[in-house]
Design a protein around this motif. Structure first.
Motif, short mmCIF file in Angstrom:
data_model
loop_
_atom_site.label_atom_id
_atom_site.label_comp_id
_atom_site.label_asym_id
_atom_site.label_seq_id
_atom_site.Cartn_x
_atom_site.Cartn_y
_atom_site.Cartn_z
N SER A 293 38.31 51.68 31.89
CA SER A 293 38.15 50.35 31.30
C SER A 293 39.48 49.63 31.14
O SER A 293 39.55 48.40 31.25
N GLY A 294 40.53 50.39 30.88
CA GLY A 294 41.83 49.79 30.67
C GLY A 294 42.53 49.35 31.95
O GLY A 294 43.51 48.61 31.91
N ALA A 295 42.02 49.82 33.09
CA ALA A 295 42.66 49.52 34.38
C ALA A 295 41.93 48.44 35.17
O ALA A 295 42.37 48.07 36.26
N ALA A 296 40.83 47.91 34.65
CA ALA A 296 40.03 46.96 35.42
C ALA A 296 40.81 45.70 35.77
O ALA A 296 40.68 45.16 36.88
N SER A 297 41.63 45.20 34.85
CA SER A 297 42.38 43.98 35.14
C SER A 297 43.41 44.21 36.25
O SER A 297 43.63 43.34 37.09
N LEU A 298 44.03 45.38 36.24
CA LEU A 298 44.96 45.72 37.32
C LEU A 298 44.21 45.83 38.65
O LEU A 298 44.71 45.41 39.70
N ALA A 299 43.01 46.38 38.60
CA ALA A 299 42.18 46.46 39.81
C ALA A 299 41.88 45.08 40.37
O ALA A 299 41.87 44.88 41.59
N ALA A 300 41.66 44.11 39.49
CA ALA A 300 41.39 42.75 39.95
C ALA A 300 42.62 42.15 40.63
O ALA A 300 42.51 41.46 41.66
N LEU A 301 43.80 42.41 40.09
CA LEU A 301 45.03 41.93 40.72
C LEU A 301 45.21 42.56 42.10
O LEU A 301 45.49 41.87 43.08
N LEU A 302 45.03 43.87 42.19
CA LEU A 302 45.27 44.59 43.44
C LEU A 302 44.19 44.34 44.48
O LEU A 302 44.40 44.54 45.67
N GLY A 303 43.01 43.92 44.02
CA GLY A 303 41.87 43.78 44.93
C GLY A 303 41.95 42.61 45.87
O GLY A 303 41.20 42.55 46.86
N GLY A 304 42.81 41.65 45.59
CA GLY A 304 42.99 40.53 46.50
C GLY A 304 41.96 39.44 46.40
O GLY A 304 41.95 38.51 47.21
N GLY A 305 41.09 39.50 45.40
CA GLY A 305 40.08 38.47 45.25
C GLY A 305 40.62 37.15 44.74
O GLY A 305 39.95 36.11 44.85
N VAL A 306 41.82 37.16 44.19
CA VAL A 306 42.49 35.95 43.71
C VAL A 306 43.82 35.84 44.43
O VAL A 306 44.58 36.80 44.52
N ASP A 307 44.12 34.67 44.94
CA ASP A 307 45.39 34.44 45.64
C ASP A 307 46.51 34.35 44.61
O ASP A 307 46.58 33.40 43.83
N VAL A 308 47.39 35.34 44.62
CA VAL A 308 48.49 35.38 43.65
C VAL A 308 49.83 35.11 44.31
O VAL A 308 50.87 35.21 43.66
N ALA A 309 49.82 34.76 45.58
CA ALA A 309 51.08 34.57 46.32
C ALA A 309 51.97 33.55 45.63
O ALA A 309 51.56 32.42 45.34
N GLY A 310 53.20 33.98 45.34
CA GLY A 310 54.17 33.08 44.73
C GLY A 310 53.94 32.77 43.26
O GLY A 310 54.66 31.96 42.68
N LYS A 311 52.95 33.41 42.66
CA LYS A 311 52.60 33.13 41.26
C LYS A 311 53.20 34.17 40.31
O LYS A 311 53.50 35.30 40.71
#
Length: 334
Positions: A293-311
């Motif tokens: 449960s504590g790692a779900a947010s990190l999974a969302a970052l690593l999953g690539g579903g949101v474009d984080v390039a340059g952010k």
């Protein structure tokens, strides 16, 4: 006609944080160049609430909520239901404040969480739920105990004061970011019932309104995301379990939902495989032990579903209450 839940103001959450800061740890804000390189983000910060007292952020809201009790309520004690982390947070806060705590837990909640809750001095009552939703059975038992024993009934997340108390994690992160001359473009925070992200989203809404907020949920338990998209609270049907034991609420609380609507949050889901990979990444790259449960947010970052390039990205890692055996089993399957 039902009234809209209170959405705590900036002054409200600041007052709560001023009080809870006396009894909680300031968890660190870690910057990871490895995560930034892997995802293409400009900067990635992780706030590990897994290092908080009782192993998760829950003690923040629990402590503030207990401080709102009347002297008579505090003398008699409180009862709540929880699958684990709120149980430990409330038990720890009750131990500090000298308030008796009873926790109703599903029988299949992780043994490590049951034992830790009892270790903080709480009375633990287990429930069998069969094919019913386990939180519904545990909640009914908690209501029964409150009525028969005269205890104050506390909700683990659907309470504006819980939301206000949990907001301390967001206010703290904002102070730490300012000290590093950083502002956040994207924020990832997981959701069970929504108490934490409700508070954190308000802190950023008031003080960093340009930050885009993502409510991260397990696949099949995306009640908050569905509700935000629909504009009204939606209950998800019973489905397969998730390894994210603390995030399996079928519907968000009204108080957190109101906070997230105010903050303009969006929903995103993650699968079990992605969560296991995130647990492994947190351990290998940042030396953090996170429960699923504590790692779900990190999974969302690593999953690539949101474009984080340059952010610039902030990830709230919420809990580390996992046994060694369970952690190793997840690592072998990552």
């Amino acid at each position: 006609m039902m009234t809209e839940p209170l959405v705590p103001s900036l002054d409200h959450i600041r007052r709560a944080y001023a009080e809870t800061a006396k009894a909680t740890q300031m968890t660190p804000l870690l910057e990871s160049t490895a995560l930034a390189r892997e995802t293409g983000a400009a900067r990635v910060f992780v706030k590990p609430e897994s290092l908080q007292w009782a192993g998760s952020f829950k003690v923040r809201g629990a402590y503030w909520r207990l401080k709102q009790l009347s002297p008579e309520e505090a003398r008699k004690g409180v009862v709540a239901y929880s699958s684990g982390n709120f149980a430990q947070g409330l038990a720890a806060a009750g131990q500090v404040l000298g308030i008796p705590v009873t926790i109703v837990m599903p029988f299949d909640a992780p043994a490590a969480k049951r034992e830790a809750t009892a270790g903080y001095g709480a009375r633990v009552v287990l429930t069998e739920h069969g094919d019913r939703a386990r939180e519904e059975v545990a909640a009914a038992k908690a209501r029964e105990i409150a009525a028969t024993e005269g205890l104050a009934l506390l909700h683990p997340f659907d309470d504006p004061e819980i939301v206000a108390g949990q907001a301390g994690a967001g206010l703290e992160a904002l102070e730490q970011l300012a000290a590093r001359n950083a502002s956040v473009d994207l924020l990832f925070c997981q959701v069970g019932g929504g108490g934490l992200i409700g508070g954190v989203s308000l802190a950023f809404h008031y003080l960093s309104p340009k930050t885009r907020i993502f409510a991260v949920e397990p696949e099949g338990f995306n009640g908050m995301g569905s509700s935000l998209a629909r504009g009204a609270i939606e209950t998800m049907p019973l489905g397969p379990k998730s390894i994210c034991d603390g995030l399996m609420a079928r519907a968000p609380g009204a108080a957190p939902f109101a906070a997230l609507k105010t903050a303009g949050a969006e929903g995103i889901t993650v699968g079990d495989a992605a969560v296991r990979r995130a647990m492994k990444t947190a351990f290998e790259r940042m030396k953090l032990v996170l429960e699923p449960s504590g790692a779900a947010s990190l999974a969302a970052l690593l999953g690539g579903g949101v474009d984080v390039a340059g952010k610039t990205v902030l990830v709230i890692a919420t809990g580390g209450n996992v046994s060694l055996a369970d952690f190793m089993a997840h690592m072998q399957n990552a």
